[in-house]
Design an enzyme around this catalytic site. Sequence first.
Site, PDB file in Angstrom:
ATOM      1  CE1 TYR A 150      -3.851   2.340   0.867  1.00 55.82           C
ATOM      2  CE2 TYR A 150      -2.386   3.216   2.558  1.00 55.82           C
ATOM      3  CZ  TYR A 150      -3.546   3.305   1.807  1.00 55.82           C
ATOM      4  OH  TYR A 150      -4.389   4.380   1.996  1.00 55.82           O
ATOM      5  CE  LYS A 154      -3.441   5.135  -1.281  1.00 56.65           C
ATOM      6  NZ  LYS A 154      -4.510   5.790  -2.041  1.00 56.65           N
TER       7      LYS A 154
END
Length: 241
Positions: A150, A154
């Site tokens: 994740y 990002k």
Amino acid sequence: MKGVIVTGASSGIGKAIALRFAKEGAFVALVARSEDKLKENVKEIEGLGGKAVYYTADVRDFKRAEEIVKDFHQKAERIDVLVNNAGATRDKFLIQMKEEDFSEIVDINLKGTFNFSRAVSRIMLRQKGGVIINISSVVGITGNPGQANYAASKAGIIAFTKSLAKELGSRNIRVVAVAPGFVETKMTESLPEDVKKAYLETIALRRFASPDDIAGVVAFLASDDASYISGQVIVVDGGMI
Ligand SMILES: NC(=O)c1ccc[n+]([C@@H]2O[C@H](COP(=O)([O-])OP(=O)(O)OC[C@H]3O[C@@H](n4cnc5c(N)ncnc54)[C@H](O)[C@@H]3O)[C@@H](O)[C@H]2O)c1
């Protein structure tokens, strides 16, 4: 009337952003996978006197992104704002992380952002104007154990944002990333209470963000008041990092 596309608009931050733009008088396209929730959200917007349509899509699907953008452009005549908000987590330590846990999260968060940006860019270039707002995360700046997939996606969104800002700026297209801290949504509700408490202690304002805290910043960044902001990451974390 401004034409605005919001991905991941079925719940949480995306829903709040869609409602915010609709309340400001924009024609909003809500994109997500769940038709039931999208329908409800469009009804809610119409109930407030706003204008909205919905499209079901998996943001990983490049062709579907193109179809949606084309159709909405025909309906709205302009696409002024794209908010790449759809996102997902599959938290695991590296040692337990399967190949698909990594690929799926990068595909949804980062490639989904590419898919819709690519689709709107042609239109915004022709219009000689537009704003693309990409929802990143503070963990894309700081890193976070258990979130390598994740956090990498990002961080990728941040580099993608800065690159597009440089490519498209001469055509009056601004590209900005927003990096929220801890926001109370479906994404964070299942975290154990002790983990939430530990996070809370790191936040200067001693409260979690509401989706509206993020939507307000997105609305500002899309407005003419932010006409000289591009290529930046705006951290909205209550003083967490
Ligand atoms: N909640 C937080 O604390 C927090 C913090 C930083 C960043 N964010 C980011 O904010 C964004 C919104 O998250 P949220 O907290 O509102 O969570 P949420 O789970 O309520 O919303 C996520 C949205 O993305 C959609 N989505 C997920 N996968 C999709 C796919 N493959 N195709 C289409 N749509 C898909 C979901 O349907 C939903 O509409 C995400 O990008 C998330 O990473 C959230």
